[in-house]
Design a protein around this motif. Structure first.
Motif, mmCIF file in Angstrom:
data_model
loop_
_atom_site.group_PDB
_atom_site.id
_atom_site.type_symbol
_atom_site.label_atom_id
_atom_site.label_comp_id
_atom_site.label_asym_id
_atom_site.label_seq_id
_atom_site.Cartn_x
_atom_site.Cartn_y
_atom_site.Cartn_z
ATOM 1 N N CYS A 179 -40.319 16.584 -65.530
ATOM 2 C CA CYS A 179 -39.455 17.361 -64.501
ATOM 3 C C CYS A 179 -38.355 16.272 -64.270
ATOM 4 O O CYS A 179 -38.420 15.249 -63.480
ATOM 5 C CB CYS A 179 -40.421 17.563 -63.241
ATOM 6 N N GLU A 180 -37.103 16.848 -64.613
ATOM 7 C CA GLU A 180 -35.876 15.934 -64.162
ATOM 8 C C GLU A 180 -35.413 16.597 -62.662
ATOM 9 O O GLU A 180 -34.997 15.665 -61.778
ATOM 10 C CB GLU A 180 -34.866 16.129 -65.061
ATOM 11 N N TYR A 181 -35.660 17.903 -62.476
ATOM 12 C CA TYR A 181 -35.143 18.467 -61.387
ATOM 13 C C TYR A 181 -36.463 19.011 -60.537
ATOM 14 O O TYR A 181 -37.114 19.931 -61.115
ATOM 15 C CB TYR A 181 -34.071 19.582 -61.353
ATOM 16 N N VAL A 182 -36.529 18.921 -59.266
ATOM 17 C CA VAL A 182 -37.705 19.219 -58.448
ATOM 18 C C VAL A 182 -37.173 19.953 -57.392
ATOM 19 O O VAL A 182 -36.213 19.776 -56.660
ATOM 20 C CB VAL A 182 -38.429 18.031 -57.930
ATOM 21 N N VAL A 183 -37.829 21.299 -57.158
ATOM 22 C CA VAL A 183 -37.629 22.178 -56.146
ATOM 23 C C VAL A 183 -38.608 22.113 -55.083
ATOM 24 O O VAL A 183 -39.670 22.240 -55.329
ATOM 25 C CB VAL A 183 -37.392 23.420 -56.502
ATOM 26 N N ASP A 184 -37.998 21.635 -53.805
ATOM 27 C CA ASP A 184 -38.996 21.628 -52.637
ATOM 28 C C ASP A 184 -38.735 22.823 -51.803
ATOM 29 O O ASP A 184 -37.274 23.035 -51.566
ATOM 30 C CB ASP A 184 -38.743 20.125 -51.804
ATOM 31 N N TYR A 185 -39.465 23.432 -51.181
ATOM 32 C CA TYR A 185 -39.005 24.382 -50.200
ATOM 33 C C TYR A 185 -40.002 24.642 -49.125
ATOM 34 O O TYR A 185 -41.045 24.097 -48.833
ATOM 35 C CB TYR A 185 -39.080 25.880 -50.893
ATOM 36 N N ASP A 227 -23.685 22.014 -58.796
ATOM 37 C CA ASP A 227 -22.393 21.641 -59.563
ATOM 38 C C ASP A 227 -22.590 22.298 -60.721
ATOM 39 O O ASP A 227 -23.559 22.107 -61.428
ATOM 40 C CB ASP A 227 -22.063 20.363 -59.296
ATOM 41 N N SER A 228 -21.628 23.112 -61.163
ATOM 42 C CA SER A 228 -21.804 23.793 -62.581
ATOM 43 C C SER A 228 -21.678 22.818 -63.692
ATOM 44 O O SER A 228 -22.062 23.116 -64.713
ATOM 45 C CB SER A 228 -20.626 24.923 -62.898
ATOM 46 N N SER A 229 -21.416 21.530 -63.405
ATOM 47 C CA SER A 229 -21.392 20.491 -64.763
ATOM 48 C C SER A 229 -22.734 20.283 -64.660
ATOM 49 O O SER A 229 -23.012 19.381 -65.924
ATOM 50 C CB SER A 229 -20.226 19.330 -64.176
ATOM 51 N N VAL A 230 -23.654 20.168 -64.082
ATOM 52 C CA VAL A 230 -24.968 19.732 -64.160
ATOM 53 C C VAL A 230 -25.678 20.557 -65.116
ATOM 54 O O VAL A 230 -25.761 21.799 -65.340
ATOM 55 C CB VAL A 230 -25.657 19.767 -62.648
ATOM 56 N N ALA A 231 -26.306 19.889 -66.040
ATOM 57 C CA ALA A 231 -26.956 20.740 -67.258
ATOM 58 C C ALA A 231 -28.474 20.684 -66.724
ATOM 59 O O ALA A 231 -29.327 20.310 -67.425
ATOM 60 C CB ALA A 231 -26.760 19.707 -68.548
ATOM 61 N N MET A 232 -28.582 21.736 -66.080
ATOM 62 C CA MET A 232 -30.083 22.083 -65.374
ATOM 63 C C MET A 232 -30.480 23.295 -66.032
ATOM 64 O O MET A 232 -30.099 24.443 -65.888
ATOM 65 C CB MET A 232 -29.779 22.372 -63.906
ATOM 66 N N LYS A 233 -31.573 22.902 -67.002
ATOM 67 C CA LYS A 233 -31.984 24.008 -67.843
ATOM 68 C C LYS A 233 -33.536 24.485 -67.519
ATOM 69 O O LYS A 233 -34.097 25.719 -67.968
ATOM 70 C CB LYS A 233 -32.111 23.828 -69.124
ATOM 71 N N HIS A 234 -34.194 23.575 -66.872
ATOM 72 C CA HIS A 234 -35.497 23.537 -66.297
ATOM 73 C C HIS A 234 -35.719 22.680 -64.979
ATOM 74 O O HIS A 234 -35.226 21.868 -64.727
ATOM 75 C CB HIS A 234 -36.190 22.773 -67.334
ATOM 76 N N VAL A 235 -36.604 23.623 -64.132
ATOM 77 C CA VAL A 235 -36.799 23.072 -62.607
ATOM 78 C C VAL A 235 -38.343 23.022 -62.488
ATOM 79 O O VAL A 235 -38.731 23.864 -63.128
ATOM 80 C CB VAL A 235 -36.253 23.782 -61.822
ATOM 81 N N CYS A 236 -38.776 22.440 -61.824
ATOM 82 C CA CYS A 236 -40.179 22.285 -61.396
ATOM 83 C C CYS A 236 -40.262 22.439 -60.043
ATOM 84 O O CYS A 236 -39.976 21.654 -59.083
ATOM 85 C CB CYS A 236 -40.964 20.819 -61.655
ATOM 86 N N ILE A 237 -40.868 23.519 -59.521
ATOM 87 C CA ILE A 237 -41.157 23.962 -58.109
ATOM 88 C C ILE A 237 -42.226 23.446 -57.247
ATOM 89 O O ILE A 237 -43.542 23.543 -58.072
ATOM 90 C CB ILE A 237 -41.321 25.537 -57.899
ATOM 91 N N HIS A 238 -42.153 22.427 -56.508
ATOM 92 C CA HIS A 238 -43.463 21.656 -56.081
ATOM 93 C C HIS A 238 -44.007 22.693 -54.929
ATOM 94 O O HIS A 238 -43.322 23.207 -53.985
ATOM 95 C CB HIS A 238 -42.875 20.583 -55.212
#
Length: 141
Positions: A72-78, A25-36
């Protein structure tokens, strides 16, 4: 002739690419992610392509191996799977972004029938995943 047309139709359908995206969502203030880092993934450039995608949309991306860093507020799993037809190629990928365990966004890339006779199945990871990353991060510039 009727059977030949039916067979060609089945082959054409088997080669379709399926992409499903629930964008951030474009309202999310995501400036940094951590890729697991997923050690089971053997698609060598997959993480680099994801990092490039995040950076292209103004989001810093760092990779970590074990415990989630406190920052890490935002975590990326793949996950990313390869298939083989004369040479290996990306046939399936999933990306999930969570915020403190809550799903924020997700994307799935899948070659139906592992690409069948579609010559595009051998395109590189970047060619396949850049459009997926762009759709996932559509609200970010």
């Amino acid at each position: 002739m009727k059977y030949a047309m039916a067979a060609l139709s089945v082959l054409a359908l088997a080669a379709c690419t399926s992409v499903k995206v629930k964008p951030v969502d474009s309202s999310v203030a995501m400036k940094h992610v951590c890729i697991h880092k997923n050690p089971a993934v053997i698609v060598d450039d997959f993480v680099m392509v994801m990092q490039d995608g995040f950076q292209r949309h103004g989001i810093a991306a760092e990779v970590y191996d074990r415990d989630v860093p406190a920052s890490c507020e935002y975590v990326v799993d793949y996950t990313a799977l390869r298939s083989w037809d004369f040479k290996p190629y990306l046939s399936h990928a999933e990306i999930r972004i969570t915020e403190h365990g809550r799903l924020v966004a997700s994307a799935t890339y899948h070659l139906n029938g592992k690409g069948g006779f579609d010559m595009g199945k051998w395109r590189g990871t970047k060619a396949k995943m850049d459009p997926v990353m762009d759709e996932l991060l559509v609200g970010f510039h």
